[in-house]
Scaffold this active site. Structure first.
Site, PDB file in Angstrom:
ATOM      1  N   GLU A 262       4.643  -6.593   2.731  1.00  0.00           N
ATOM      2  CA  GLU A 262       4.185  -7.139   1.049  1.00  0.00           C
ATOM      3  C   GLU A 262       4.265  -6.086   0.707  1.00  0.00           C
ATOM      4  OE1 GLU A 262       0.391  -8.494   2.035  1.00  0.00           O
ATOM      5  OE2 GLU A 262       1.494 -10.416   3.257  1.00  0.00           O
TER       6      GLU A 262
ATOM      7  N   CYS B  30      -9.848  -2.026 -29.121  1.00  0.00           N
ATOM      8  CA  CYS B  30     -11.368  -1.268 -29.991  1.00  0.00           C
ATOM      9  C   CYS B  30     -11.923  -1.052 -29.275  1.00  0.00           C
ATOM     10  CB  CYS B  30     -11.888  -2.518 -30.666  1.00  0.00           C
ATOM     11  SG  CYS B  30     -10.963  -3.526 -31.905  1.00  0.00           S
ATOM     12  N   GLU B  31     -11.518  -0.442 -28.184  1.00  0.00           N
ATOM     13  CA  GLU B  31     -12.438   0.141 -26.760  1.00  0.00           C
ATOM     14  C   GLU B  31     -11.437   1.474 -26.594  1.00  0.00           C
ATOM     15  OE1 GLU B  31     -13.963  -0.915 -24.411  1.00  0.00           O
ATOM     16  OE2 GLU B  31     -14.681  -3.259 -25.410  1.00  0.00           O
TER      17      GLU B  31
ATOM     18  N   GLY C  59       0.705  -1.325   0.315  1.00  0.00           N
ATOM     19  CA  GLY C  59       0.196   0.111  -0.071  1.00  0.00           C
ATOM     20  C   GLY C  59       0.913   1.386   0.267  1.00  0.00           C
TER      21      GLY C  59
ATOM     22  N   TYR D  81      -8.781   2.261 -14.741  1.00  0.00           N
ATOM     23  CA  TYR D  81      -8.948   3.578 -13.584  1.00  0.00           C
ATOM     24  C   TYR D  81      -8.843   4.451 -14.083  1.00  0.00           C
ATOM     25  CZ  TYR D  81      -6.091  -1.166 -10.797  1.00  0.00           C
ATOM     26  OH  TYR D  81      -5.858  -1.881 -10.325  1.00  0.00           O
TER      27      TYR D  81
ATOM     28  N   GLY E 117       4.863  -4.033  -3.571  1.00  0.00           N
ATOM     29  CA  GLY E 117       4.684  -4.252  -4.371  1.00  0.00           C
ATOM     30  C   GLY E 117       5.508  -3.319  -5.288  1.00  0.00           C
ATOM     31  N   ARG E 118       4.279  -2.187  -5.717  1.00  0.00           N
ATOM     32  CA  ARG E 118       4.398  -1.136  -6.031  1.00  0.00           C
ATOM     33  C   ARG E 118       5.204  -0.444  -5.657  1.00  0.00           C
ATOM     34  NH1 ARG E 118      -0.153   1.323  -8.138  1.00  0.00           N
ATOM     35  NH2 ARG E 118      -1.380  -0.155  -6.095  1.00  0.00           N
TER      36      ARG E 118
ATOM     37  N   ARG F  42      -3.253  -0.243 -16.392  1.00  0.00           N
ATOM     38  CA  ARG F  42      -4.117   0.925 -15.456  1.00  0.00           C
ATOM     39  C   ARG F  42      -4.377   2.633 -15.782  1.00  0.00           C
ATOM     40  NH1 ARG F  42      -1.170   3.133 -12.495  1.00  0.00           N
ATOM     41  NH2 ARG F  42      -2.186   2.870 -10.452  1.00  0.00           N
TER      42      ARG F  42
HETATM   43  C1  LIG Z   1      -1.792  -6.350  -3.810  1.00  0.00           C
HETATM   44  C2  LIG Z   1      -1.018  -6.499  -2.705  1.00  0.00           C
HETATM   45  C3  LIG Z   1      -0.127  -5.939  -2.305  1.00  0.00           C
HETATM   46  C4  LIG Z   1       0.779  -5.329  -2.587  1.00  0.00           C
HETATM   47  O1  LIG Z   1       0.226  -3.516  -3.124  1.00  0.00           O
HETATM   48  P1  LIG Z   1       1.057  -2.815  -3.412  1.00  0.00           P
HETATM   49  O2  LIG Z   1       0.147  -1.586  -3.401  1.00  0.00           O
HETATM   50  O3  LIG Z   1       1.473  -2.696  -4.713  1.00  0.00           O
HETATM   51  O4  LIG Z   1       2.204  -2.201  -2.834  1.00  0.00           O
HETATM   52  C5  LIG Z   1       0.245  -6.745  -0.116  1.00  0.00           C
HETATM   53  N1  LIG Z   1      -0.356  -7.809  -0.010  1.00  0.00           N
HETATM   54  C6  LIG Z   1      -1.794  -8.015  -0.426  1.00  0.00           C
HETATM   55  C7  LIG Z   1      -1.789  -8.833   0.177  1.00  0.00           C
HETATM   56  C8  LIG Z   1      -1.762  -8.114  -1.818  1.00  0.00           C
HETATM   57  O5  LIG Z   1      -3.066  -8.375  -2.042  1.00  0.00           O
END
Ligand SMILES: *Cc1c(COP(=O)(O)O)cnc(C)c1O
Length: 420
Positions: free
Chosen positions: A272, A341-342, A230, A314, A274-275, A310
């Site tokens: 955890e 075609c969107e 997040g 969004y 990601g982004r 994305r």
């Molecule tokens: C998507 C997700 C993440 C990673 O989210 P980011 O916004 O990319 O940091 C971490 N944990 C869980 C359980 C997720 O579903």
């Protein structure tokens, strides 16, 4: 102002000659740098580990860099677990954080020794019936209501399908303790793409208070707190990068205040992300192949929403630069569009850019997380390749582009056709 990973035109020409556009390009140096900064920010917590959210970029060539730096992985599905296994992740290097979990996946996760994070109270029975309860289990918490920082709403956990209520967390702990679970983790994901430094400290405080209440009221042992993902990134060029060192210090303040001050000293933290880890370290490189002037001016490129969804999904902003024209004035207004075609297949709408000529490389920034991984095959479009720019300047193809054979692999009828 954030500084974006901006490969220069000569490098892009060199890659294009080997692996034609469109392609995703990742910077090893940037991923390593981000991983090291994150680790340093949480170095005060013994046992801290980042579990990279595989869904953000499920590409071994990318994940390997973080693996080398000591990260684990956060998986959400059978195939993500299989990918983790193939890469050599085992045991508590894997967190399995699924929801509405299909049959068989918990069994697979348990075989790998992964830490299982359950999303609902009904999963206690489901998990037990399928493969028995493990000795340590993580529980996903949803505090409900709105998630506010400094008064403004950052997320709406009350509307989210994930996690358990406070009462259910207590019930799950009591039931699982009775059934033999020895240690518990707590997990919460309360807002997405949040660039406020208070985000993690607030989630942490929420989990720490819950941990304290649980230990005091049930006597259970909490072994980990998972702050989940997040943390956001500055997609817009005038936004600032999150000060991760400051985030780490603020989480420590909460740790000292809620846990250490109450005699709890050995809970490990995990993240955890990601982004935050790979988003800014990747770009989608595409070529201008058509221009069209009707009621607006359009630049048609060889990538489409199948390569980066994305903006279509969004309306998300992704910064675009034109390689070799970074210093020219942005005195044209274009919609930059793909071939689906969107009408939402637009990487940019009414974007000020330098004058674009056919053959120019457009660099679509911050595509290194939730980019290619969200791709799909709508309109019979094939997903593009992924290339790594290594620290030593070499380039490496880390995933080839899809071919029609991949597209037809699931169809019997096409098996014997000789395509022209
Ligand atoms: C998507 C997700 C993440 C990673 O989210 P980011 O916004 O990319 O940091 C971490 N944990 C869980 C359980 C997720 O579903």
């Amino acid at each position: 102002m954030s500084k974006k990973f901006s490969p220069d035109k000569r490098l892009l020409q060199k890659i294009d000659a080997l692996y034609p556009t469109p392609f995703h390009l990742y910077s090893e140096a940037e991923i390593r740098h981000r991983t090291q900064n994150l680790k340093a920010a949480f170095g005060w917590n013994e046992g801290y580990r980042e579990y990279y959210a595989v869904k953000a970029c499920p590409t071994p060539g990318v994940i390997r860099i973080m693996q080398n730096e000591g990260c684990g992985v956060d998986c959400a599905s059978l195939c993500e677990l299989m990918l983790a296994e193939a890469m050599g992740f085992r045991g508590d290097e894997i967190i399995f954080s699924s929801n509405e979990t299909p049959k068989g996946e918990f069994t697979y996760a348990r075989k790998l020794g992964a830490v299982i994070n359950i999303d609902d109270i009904t999963m206690v029975d489901f998990l037990e019936k399928e493969c028995g309860l493990p000795e340590q289990l993580c529980l996903r918490y949803n505090p409900g209501g709105d998630f506010r920082l400094n008064g403004s709403i950052m997320g709406k956990p009350g509307e989210a399908k994930y996690g358990m209520t406070r009462a259910q967390i207590f019930e799950a702990v009591r039931t699982c303790t009775y059934k033999g679970v020895k240690r518990f983790g707590l997990h919460a994901f309360l807002a997405s793409n949040n660039t406020n430094v208070e985000y993690y400290p607030t989630v942490a405080a929420e989990l720490m208070r819950l941990a304290l209440d649980l230990t005091q009221e049930t006597g259970c042992e909490i072994f980990m707190l998972d702050l989940s993902g997040g943390i956001g990134i500055p997609y817009e060029p005038d936004q600032a990068e999150v000060d991760i060192a400051l985030v780490g210090r603020k989480v420590k303040e909460a740790y000292d205040r809620y846990l250490v001050a109450n005699g709890i000293v050995n809970i490990k933290l995990c993240t955890e992300l990601g982004r935050y880890m790979t988003g800014p370290a990747g770009v989608l490189v595409t070529k201008a192949v058509h221009e069209k002037h009707i009621y607006k001016d359009y630049i048609g490129v060889d990538a489409c929403a199948a390569d980066l969804m994305r903006p279509a999904m969004y309306g998300a902003y992704h910064h675009i630069t034109v390689a070799g024209k970074e210093d020219r004035p942005s005195n044209k207004t274009y919609d930059v569009v793909g071939s689906l075609c969107e009408n939402n297949d637009k990487f940019a709408v009414d974007r000020q850019l330098p004058e674009i000529e056919m053959g120019d490389y457009l660099v679509i920034h911050d595509a290194g997380a939730h980019g290619r991984s969200m791709g799909y095959n709508y309109n019979g479009r094939l997903r593009c390749a992924e290339v790594l720019l290594k620290e030593n300047g070499e380039i490496e193809l880390i995933r080839r582009a899809e071919t029609p054979k991949d597209y037809f692999a699931t169809l019997d009828i096409c098996k014997d056709i000789k395509f022209q």
